[in-house]
Design an enzyme around this catalytic site. Structure first.
Site, PDB file in Angstrom:
ATOM      1  CD  GLU A  23      -2.732  -1.436   2.078  1.00 37.75           C
ATOM      2  OE1 GLU A  23      -2.731  -0.782   3.005  1.00 37.75           O
ATOM      3  OE2 GLU A  23      -3.609  -2.099   2.655  1.00 37.75           O
ATOM      4  CG  ASN A  24       4.847   1.055  -1.705  1.00 32.55           C
ATOM      5  OD1 ASN A  24       4.746   1.096  -0.266  1.00 32.55           O
ATOM      6  ND2 ASN A  24       5.476   0.644  -1.957  1.00 32.55           N
TER       7      ASN A  24
END
Length: 109
Positions: A23-24
């Site tokens: 979840e960058n």
């Protein structure tokens, strides 16, 4: 941290992929949110991983604009939670699989 992880765990037979992030792509998690800088950083980590261990593929989870940077991509489908209805999970998974060369799911289906 990636270098330390690979140095420490490269000989473990259960390691099949090197994870480069999760979840960058959440804008509120970073002081600055710049897709190009995130892509550049993911590319740097991907190259480092392959230099340190060319025998294993790399993977990220849920960062759609970087899915082409790594070898394996795992999107957040979670039909009924993030989008759509729970009963749409199979179709949504199949649609996402068509978008990438290697696709990774939690349960292998």
């Amino acid at each position: 941290m990636l270098k330390a992880m690979i140095d420490q765990h490269r000989n473990h037979p259960s390691v099949i992929l090197w994870g480069l992030g999760n979840e960058n792509d959440w804008p509120g998690d970073f002081e600055e949110f710049d897709r190009e800088k995130i892509r550049a950083f993911m590319s740097e980590l991907n190259n480092l991983s392959h230099t340190l261990d060319p025998s294993r593929k790399t993977v990220i989870r849920r960062c759609d604009f970087c899915k082409d940077v790594v070898d394996v991509y795992s999107p957040s489908i979670w039909a009924g939670w993030y989008r759509g209805r729970y009963t749409d999970y199979k179709k949504m998974s199949q649609d996402e699989m068509k978008k990438v060369e290697h696709f990774f799911t939690r349960n292998g289906r």
